[in-house]
Design an enzyme around this catalytic site. Sequence first.
Site, PDB file in Angstrom:
ATOM      1  N   HIS A  41      39.657  37.678  36.408  1.00  0.00           N
ATOM      2  CA  HIS A  41      39.086  36.872  35.326  1.00  0.00           C
ATOM      3  C   HIS A  41      38.539  35.555  35.860  1.00  0.00           C
ATOM      4  O   HIS A  41      38.847  35.128  36.977  1.00  0.00           O
ATOM      5  CB  HIS A  41      40.134  36.581  34.243  1.00  0.00           C
TER       6      HIS A  41
ATOM      7  N   ASP B  27      38.816  31.737  34.293  1.00  0.00           N
ATOM      8  CA  ASP B  27      39.729  31.194  33.283  1.00  0.00           C
ATOM      9  C   ASP B  27      39.044  30.953  31.936  1.00  0.00           C
ATOM     10  O   ASP B  27      37.992  30.304  31.866  1.00  0.00           O
ATOM     11  CB  ASP B  27      40.350  29.879  33.777  1.00  0.00           C
TER      12      ASP B  27
ATOM     13  N   HIS C  98      39.288  35.205  39.801  1.00  0.00           N
ATOM     14  CA  HIS C  98      40.563  35.301  40.524  1.00  0.00           C
ATOM     15  C   HIS C  98      41.516  36.258  39.837  1.00  0.00           C
ATOM     16  O   HIS C  98      41.302  36.662  38.680  1.00  0.00           O
ATOM     17  CB  HIS C  98      41.193  33.922  40.704  1.00  0.00           C
TER      18      HIS C  98
ATOM     19  N   ARG D 280      49.366  23.838  36.238  1.00  0.00           N
ATOM     20  CA  ARG D 280      47.922  23.945  36.370  1.00  0.00           C
ATOM     21  C   ARG D 280      47.241  23.025  35.368  1.00  0.00           C
ATOM     22  O   ARG D 280      47.706  22.878  34.235  1.00  0.00           O
ATOM     23  CB  ARG D 280      47.594  25.438  36.196  1.00  0.00           C
TER      24      ARG D 280
HETATM   25  C1  SIN Z   1      45.813  31.874  36.767  1.00  0.00           C
HETATM   26  O1  SIN Z   1      45.665  30.693  36.497  1.00  0.00           O
HETATM   27  O2  SIN Z   1      45.037  32.730  36.368  1.00  0.00           O
HETATM   28  C2  SIN Z   1      46.995  32.265  37.606  1.00  0.00           C
HETATM   29  C3  SIN Z   1      46.736  32.084  39.036  1.00  0.00           C
HETATM   30  C4  SIN Z   1      47.987  32.272  39.829  1.00  0.00           C
HETATM   31  O3  SIN Z   1      49.076  32.253  39.259  1.00  0.00           O
HETATM   32  O4  SIN Z   1      47.888  32.423  41.049  1.00  0.00           O
END
Ligand code: SIN
Length: 276
Positions: free
Chosen positions: A102, A104, A252, A267
């Site tokens: 995806h 984000d 990612h 995050r």
């Molecule tokens: C995400 O923010 O999509 C998760 C990324 C991660 O946990 O490595």
Amino acid sequence: MEDNSIKIRPFCPNLGAIVTGVDLSKQISASEFKSIKKAFLKYQVLFFQNQKEISPEVQIKLGKRFGDLHSHPAAPTMEGYPEIFEIHAHKNSKIANGEFWHSDVSCDNNPPLGTMLQLHILPQSGGDTMFSNMNQAYEKLSDTFKDFLGNLKAVHESEHVYKSRYSDRGVENSDITYPHAIHPIVRTHPETNKKSLFVNRTFTTQILGLSEFESKNILDFLFNHCESLEFQIRYKWNRNDMVFWDNRCAMHRAIWDYWPMERKGRRVTIKGDKPW
Ligand code: SIN
């Protein structure tokens, strides 16, 4: 002026760079900011290594150097810090975040420009994150197919992703409005002007103007193409690494291969523009 104490070296030929020689627990200088910004636009994903755990306040300030912060429409935030989304999976988790490819919150009208994630608790092994270069995925297509896609828009939805997703983390989101948006399949990066494919398996559900059969098959082709090995990297985290990725040109995926071990971090996401 750029900062010379920062060391930036490519992680792989296709994308990503390792950044050392900058301490993110302190306020970054104007010259450090300039070097980081330039590298971010060049490499799409930066891996800041040899870091200390930074406080939520410092992470929020750091994120704000790159733009206003974005609020996640559904995810649990850290108590007292609505800007911070805690990434946490452990033995009682039923899901982990970001398990499928995806960009984000691409379901937002103005999806986030970038995301900064620092992990403080890592499993003994596993828990890597994969990234894929969507500019390369676009460039690899034939000119005829690029022209065809250049006129198309796709629907990005979120109810199927977010509904009840975080209920085991105390977030009841039955009363939220799940965002959905229509974005061009090929988007132009507002800062580099490079074109990238902007569809992903998590949120993109339909191509406008095509039959259901055509839409499904072209989306399947695009998802598989964007997830090709040649555009990907896979990052193995060190404790307190800060990873900063550009959601406008990279996708990612977080690998949940470590259950019942724990993985935890914080995050922040930076607001982005309406894709065009
Ligand atoms: C995400 O923010 O999509 C998760 C990324 C991660 O946990 O490595």
